[in-house]
Write a protein that holds these residues in place. Structure first.
Motif, PDB file in Angstrom:
ATOM      1  N   TRP A  70       0.855  -1.181   0.000  1.00  0.00           N
ATOM      2  CA  TRP A  70       0.000   0.000   0.000  1.00  0.00           C
ATOM      3  C   TRP A  70       0.893   1.235   0.000  1.00  0.00           C
ATOM      4  CZ3 TRP A  70      -4.834  -0.610   3.632  1.00  0.00           C
ATOM      5  CH2 TRP A  70      -5.542  -1.765   3.273  1.00  0.00           C
ATOM      6  N   GLY A  71       0.469   2.294  -0.644  1.00  0.00           N
ATOM      7  CA  GLY A  71       1.235   3.530  -0.696  1.00  0.00           C
ATOM      8  C   GLY A  71       1.130   4.312   0.596  1.00  0.00           C
ATOM      9  N   ILE A  72       2.105   5.185   0.799  1.00  0.00           N
ATOM     10  CA  ILE A  72       2.117   6.068   1.972  1.00  0.00           C
ATOM     11  C   ILE A  72       2.550   7.448   1.508  1.00  0.00           C
ATOM     12  CG2 ILE A  72       3.122   6.553   4.227  1.00  0.00           C
ATOM     13  CD1 ILE A  72       3.703   3.550   4.502  1.00  0.00           C
ATOM     14  N   ASP A  73       1.812   8.467   1.915  1.00  0.00           N
ATOM     15  CA  ASP A  73       2.140   9.860   1.603  1.00  0.00           C
ATOM     16  C   ASP A  73       2.074  10.638   2.907  1.00  0.00           C
ATOM     17  OD1 ASP A  73       2.430  12.423   0.636  1.00  0.00           O
ATOM     18  OD2 ASP A  73       0.865  12.241  -0.888  1.00  0.00           O
ATOM     19  N   GLU A  80       5.797   7.201  -0.653  1.00  0.00           N
ATOM     20  CA  GLU A  80       6.289   5.857  -0.950  1.00  0.00           C
ATOM     21  C   GLU A  80       5.208   5.208  -1.800  1.00  0.00           C
ATOM     22  OE1 GLU A  80       7.550   3.417   2.372  1.00  0.00           O
ATOM     23  OE2 GLU A  80       8.014   5.235   3.504  1.00  0.00           O
ATOM     24  N   GLU A  81       5.535   4.949  -3.032  1.00  0.00           N
ATOM     25  CA  GLU A  81       4.556   4.362  -3.940  1.00  0.00           C
ATOM     26  C   GLU A  81       4.220   2.939  -3.521  1.00  0.00           C
ATOM     27  OE1 GLU A  81       2.908   5.918  -6.218  1.00  0.00           O
ATOM     28  OE2 GLU A  81       4.089   7.762  -6.164  1.00  0.00           O
ATOM     29  N   GLY A  82       2.973   2.584  -3.671  1.00  0.00           N
ATOM     30  CA  GLY A  82       2.532   1.214  -3.477  1.00  0.00           C
ATOM     31  C   GLY A  82       2.304   0.583  -4.846  1.00  0.00           C
ATOM     32  N   THR A  83       1.700  -0.589  -4.859  1.00  0.00           N
ATOM     33  CA  THR A  83       1.350  -1.198  -6.130  1.00  0.00           C
ATOM     34  C   THR A  83       0.285  -0.337  -6.810  1.00  0.00           C
ATOM     35  OG1 THR A  83      -0.308  -2.609  -5.091  1.00  0.00           O
ATOM     36  CG2 THR A  83       1.910  -3.518  -5.310  1.00  0.00           C
ATOM     37  N   SER A  84       0.155  -0.455  -8.108  1.00  0.00           N
ATOM     38  CA  SER A  84      -0.713   0.453  -8.871  1.00  0.00           C
ATOM     39  C   SER A  84      -2.178   0.388  -8.458  1.00  0.00           C
ATOM     40  CB  SER A  84      -0.584   0.174 -10.359  1.00  0.00           C
ATOM     41  OG  SER A  84      -1.008  -1.143 -10.645  1.00  0.00           O
ATOM     42  N   PRO A  87      -4.496   0.927  -2.222  1.00  0.00           N
ATOM     43  CA  PRO A  87      -4.857   2.192  -1.588  1.00  0.00           C
ATOM     44  C   PRO A  87      -3.609   2.905  -1.077  1.00  0.00           C
ATOM     45  CG  PRO A  87      -5.655   0.326  -0.280  1.00  0.00           C
ATOM     46  CD  PRO A  87      -4.982  -0.228  -1.479  1.00  0.00           C
ATOM     47  N   ARG A  88      -3.775   4.156  -0.664  1.00  0.00           N
ATOM     48  CA  ARG A  88      -2.655   4.976  -0.179  1.00  0.00           C
ATOM     49  C   ARG A  88      -3.039   5.619   1.150  1.00  0.00           C
ATOM     50  NH1 ARG A  88       1.512   8.155  -2.873  1.00  0.00           N
ATOM     51  NH2 ARG A  88       0.710   7.194  -4.739  1.00  0.00           N
ATOM     52  N   TRP A  89      -2.127   5.493   2.119  1.00  0.00           N
ATOM     53  CA  TRP A  89      -2.277   6.158   3.407  1.00  0.00           C
ATOM     54  C   TRP A  89      -1.802   7.598   3.281  1.00  0.00           C
ATOM     55  CZ3 TRP A  89      -4.866   4.061   7.300  1.00  0.00           C
ATOM     56  CH2 TRP A  89      -4.987   2.667   7.366  1.00  0.00           C
ATOM     57  N   LEU A  90      -2.465   8.508   3.976  1.00  0.00           N
ATOM     58  CA  LEU A  90      -2.105   9.928   4.008  1.00  0.00           C
ATOM     59  C   LEU A  90      -1.909  10.318   5.473  1.00  0.00           C
ATOM     60  CD1 LEU A  90      -4.960  10.814   1.580  1.00  0.00           C
ATOM     61  CD2 LEU A  90      -2.556  10.754   0.983  1.00  0.00           C
ATOM     62  N   ILE A  91      -0.720  10.846   5.802  1.00  0.00           N
ATOM     63  CA  ILE A  91      -0.359  11.100   7.192  1.00  0.00           C
ATOM     64  C   ILE A  91      -0.032  12.577   7.402  1.00  0.00           C
ATOM     65  CG2 ILE A  91       1.224  10.520   9.079  1.00  0.00           C
ATOM     66  CD1 ILE A  91       2.123   8.092   7.303  1.00  0.00           C
ATOM     67  N   ASP A  92      -0.637  13.166   8.412  1.00  0.00           N
ATOM     68  CA  ASP A  92      -0.171  14.448   8.951  1.00  0.00           C
ATOM     69  C   ASP A  92       0.071  14.180  10.431  1.00  0.00           C
ATOM     70  OD1 ASP A  92       0.441  16.994   9.764  1.00  0.00           O
ATOM     71  OD2 ASP A  92      -1.171  17.938   8.627  1.00  0.00           O
ATOM     72  N   PRO A  93       1.336  13.979  10.825  1.00  0.00           N
ATOM     73  CA  PRO A  93       1.624  13.503  12.173  1.00  0.00           C
ATOM     74  C   PRO A  93       1.248  14.483  13.278  1.00  0.00           C
ATOM     75  CG  PRO A  93       3.650  14.093  11.038  1.00  0.00           C
ATOM     76  CD  PRO A  93       2.538  14.175  10.025  1.00  0.00           C
ATOM     77  N   VAL A  94       1.490  15.767  13.067  1.00  0.00           N
ATOM     78  CA  VAL A  94       1.036  16.803  13.995  1.00  0.00           C
ATOM     79  C   VAL A  94       0.371  17.864  13.130  1.00  0.00           C
ATOM     80  CG1 VAL A  94       1.648  18.485  15.778  1.00  0.00           C
ATOM     81  CG2 VAL A  94       2.922  16.330  15.621  1.00  0.00           C
ATOM     82  N   ASP A  95      -0.915  17.744  12.988  1.00  0.00           N
ATOM     83  CA  ASP A  95      -1.685  18.674  12.161  1.00  0.00           C
ATOM     84  C   ASP A  95      -1.934  19.921  13.004  1.00  0.00           C
ATOM     85  OD1 ASP A  95      -3.275  19.805  10.246  1.00  0.00           O
ATOM     86  OD2 ASP A  95      -4.723  18.163  10.159  1.00  0.00           O
TER      87      ASP A  95
END
Length: 154
Positions: A70-73, A80-84, A87-95
């Protein structure tokens, strides 16, 4: 995404949100404000703390282990690209890092999961100061969960 995969993603996201909340809340030992230096990224208004980096690094490590492919942004460490078709995770660690860096306890931890085309699947936002985690899964509504912190932060 299957119902089981969405449920597992939600469970992992909530566990990470609870850990991140305790880390954000307790990082300074006083319950508010960062530990370590505050550094500029692209401009004086774009800053990062040690807590931002610690939280995102841990979240990424857990997501890579639990959801390989799975992707991570993330805000601090990029894409970090995942397979095509993954799904992709989206992180804001301290928003709300600016508030956090100035000792204002008005920030959150944000983690989302989206389909490859960007449609949202799962969302989790944790408020470390109120001890709340808001969750949403597409088609299942939104919910509030209270956090019980393992240690007392004064």
């Amino acid at each position: 995404m299957t119902e089981d995969a969405a449920e597992r993603a939600l469970w992992v996201a909530v566990e990470l949100a609870e850990w991140a909340s305790e880390t954000i809340r307790g990082a300074s030992g006083t319950g508010v404000g960062p530990v370590g230096a505050v550094r500029e990224k692209a401009s004086p208004a774009d800053i990062v703390t040690d807590t931002d980096e610690e939280v995102e690094a841990r979240v990424r490590a857990v997501l890579r282990r639990e959801f390989p492919g799975w992707g991570i942004d993330g805000e601090e460490y990029g894409v970090e690209e995942g397979t095509s078709d993954a799904p992709r995770w989206l992180i804001d660690p301290v928003d709300g890092t600016t508030n956090y860096a100035h000792g204002i306890g008005w920030c959150s931890f944000s983690l989302g999961l989206a389909e490859p085309d960007g449609k949202p699947l799962v969302g989790v936002v944790a408020d470390p100061w109120r001890g709340e985690v808001f969750t949403a899964v597409r088609g299942r509504g939104a919910h509030l969960k209270r956090i019980r912190f393992a240690r007392c932060v004064r």
